[in-house]
Motif scaffolding. Sequence first.
Motif, PDB file in Angstrom:
ATOM      1  N   TYR A  66      -4.025  -6.356  -2.789  1.00 59.50           N
ATOM      2  CA  TYR A  66      -4.917  -6.310  -3.839  1.00 59.50           C
ATOM      3  C   TYR A  66      -3.828  -5.658  -5.082  1.00 59.50           C
ATOM      4  CZ  TYR A  66      -8.344  -6.345  -0.452  1.00 59.50           C
ATOM      5  OH  TYR A  66      -8.974  -6.855   0.724  1.00 59.50           O
ATOM      6  N   ALA A  67      -2.777  -5.566  -5.218  1.00 57.87           N
ATOM      7  CA  ALA A  67      -2.095  -5.256  -6.234  1.00 57.87           C
ATOM      8  C   ALA A  67      -0.813  -6.330  -6.460  1.00 57.87           C
ATOM      9  CB  ALA A  67      -1.096  -3.807  -6.014  1.00 57.87           C
ATOM     10  N   SER A  68      -0.283  -6.368  -7.832  1.00 55.29           N
ATOM     11  CA  SER A  68       0.465  -7.368  -8.190  1.00 55.29           C
ATOM     12  C   SER A  68       2.076  -6.590  -8.405  1.00 55.29           C
ATOM     13  CB  SER A  68       0.281  -7.968  -9.656  1.00 55.29           C
ATOM     14  OG  SER A  68      -0.062  -6.817 -10.498  1.00 55.29           O
ATOM     15  N   LEU A  69       2.409  -5.726  -7.422  1.00 53.99           N
ATOM     16  CA  LEU A  69       3.639  -5.106  -7.564  1.00 53.99           C
ATOM     17  C   LEU A  69       4.676  -6.095  -6.573  1.00 53.99           C
ATOM     18  CD1 LEU A  69       2.660  -1.417  -7.157  1.00 53.99           C
ATOM     19  CD2 LEU A  69       3.460  -2.492  -9.213  1.00 53.99           C
ATOM     20  N   GLN A  70       5.934  -6.284  -7.193  1.00 56.95           N
ATOM     21  CA  GLN A  70       6.874  -7.096  -6.462  1.00 56.95           C
ATOM     22  C   GLN A  70       7.514  -6.102  -5.494  1.00 56.95           C
ATOM     23  OE1 GLN A  70       9.194  -8.959  -9.347  1.00 56.95           O
ATOM     24  NE2 GLN A  70       7.589 -10.272 -10.197  1.00 56.95           N
ATOM     25  N   GLN A  71       7.796  -5.021  -5.891  1.00 56.85           N
ATOM     26  CA  GLN A  71       8.786  -3.915  -5.091  1.00 56.85           C
ATOM     27  C   GLN A  71       7.603  -3.030  -4.399  1.00 56.85           C
ATOM     28  OE1 GLN A  71      12.104  -2.718  -7.012  1.00 56.85           O
ATOM     29  NE2 GLN A  71      13.240  -4.531  -6.994  1.00 56.85           N
ATOM     30  N   HIS A  72       7.647  -2.902  -3.309  1.00 58.29           N
ATOM     31  CA  HIS A  72       6.713  -1.750  -2.550  1.00 58.29           C
ATOM     32  C   HIS A  72       7.465  -0.680  -2.054  1.00 58.29           C
ATOM     33  CE1 HIS A  72       4.226  -5.059  -2.892  1.00 58.29           C
ATOM     34  NE2 HIS A  72       4.697  -6.148  -2.080  1.00 58.29           N
ATOM     35  N   GLY A  73       7.960  -0.004  -3.092  1.00 62.76           N
ATOM     36  CA  GLY A  73       8.765   1.129  -2.680  1.00 62.76           C
ATOM     37  C   GLY A  73      10.202   0.906  -1.987  1.00 62.76           C
ATOM     38  N   LYS A  74      10.975   2.101  -1.502  1.00 62.84           N
ATOM     39  CA  LYS A  74      12.357   2.029  -1.182  1.00 62.84           C
ATOM     40  C   LYS A  74      12.411   2.331   0.484  1.00 62.84           C
ATOM     41  CE  LYS A  74      14.768   2.563  -5.171  1.00 62.84           C
ATOM     42  NZ  LYS A  74      16.027   3.336  -6.097  1.00 62.84           N
TER      43      LYS A  74
END
Length: 483
Positions: free
Chosen positions: A307-315
């Motif tokens: 449901y989001a357009s983030l490419q990196q989901h944290g580290k």
Amino acid sequence: MLVELYQYPQFNSAVPNRLPNGVNFCDMVGNVVRAERNRLSGKSFCSDKELEKFLSSPSPRAMWLDSFWWIFHERYQPNKEVQNKLFDRISQNYASLLLHEFKSHYEEALLKRLPSLLSKAVYTSFCCCFPQSWFNTHEFKSDICNTMSLWISGIYPCLQSYNSWDYSELDPERFRREKIILQRRLLKKREFSLFTSKRCISQMSIQNKKIHCLKSPGISSTTEKDSLAKKSLPDSSQTQNVTKEYHGQTLVFRKAAKQVKRISQAREYENMLPKQSYPACKSPELTSNFFNIYGKSPLIVHFLQNYASLQQHGKDVLIVRREKTKSIPESVLTYAEVIDLTLSNMKKRKENFHQLNRLHWNEWKYFDEYLKGLQENFLRDVKNVDQRALEKKKANHMFIQPSSFLEESFDKKRRGSHERETAFLSRTGKLLQEPRSFDISTSKMIQTLKKKGRPVLGLELKELFAQILIIASTSTDALSNVS
């Protein structure tokens, strides 16, 4: 009322399904709120109103209900399609809870305790919705705690964290039964202790009466004591009235507060409950595992991916840490159980030893009685033999009197010996009157001896003479032949 027989309703995509068997959600919220209080102080990490408001808000409520049905499918009626839909809705509600919804002074504390709150909520829902099923197992509780903690924080909770739960609020039906059983046991123990104490007091009073009777010299001393006691009675009654008034005043001034009553009741409940005993074995070894410092919540990861357009989901920052991954199984005996088993085994062995001792003494007793019976029979036989011998002797004495028989035999002997002596003397006298014939017979005998070549001695002559006298005494015919 059994969880294995319950039929799941169809999945509702708009609103989470309600709890089964007509259980009210608000009652479950009250159970969780009361379970978060400390048993002694009665306080929790936040106010009861704030906690109730948080759990009754839409997102936590939806997470609660969907988590309940997801675990129901996971354990009793597996259905992957419905479970995926439930997990998707739980992730959306958790993201909305973090991003938009809840703002409170206790926000950080509530979010940190959210896995524990949801674990307690799901557990009390199962216990109240299906009261005839048994959920107080290590497997069921650890499954709930691990699932909620992994979904929200991405790490496993502490092992056996459910041991600190207040089951009197979360599982009231089971706790009520156990409480009744404990109360019955306590009543039995108290009755036994009262019986033993009364018995000891009665024995002590009897002993004191005996000692008092031995010490009292007479009736006068007892009458004097009674008179002194009667004189001292009014003074003692006055002092008792004064003390009662004083205690009444103190009770009026000192009233127990509600918190003190709660603490005393909680302590009574704790004393009633059995004390925790640890397993009698070695603790499992620590294993080295990777730990993500930032942590990844599967619910948030699922929400960001879908449901989001983030490419990196944290580290991911991983470190190696040692932790307990294996818990001690419930089948392992605790120290209290080992002590109880040893005591029961000692009791059984003691009873077996007493039984063997009784058998041993009974066998010896039977053997002694058998030997006594043999001895009595032998003595009886000996007595009978002796009695028969005595009867025979008595019978012999009855037929022949010993005194008369002895006198007659003695008289006969005397008469025969006297007659023999007179006959012998008469015969010797005749021989002496005829010396020639005697000398002739002796000379003939001497001559026969000389012919054989033997010397004649005086002793042999004496012997010959004695033989002649004997022959003469025996018969008169022999004397005539010799002459």
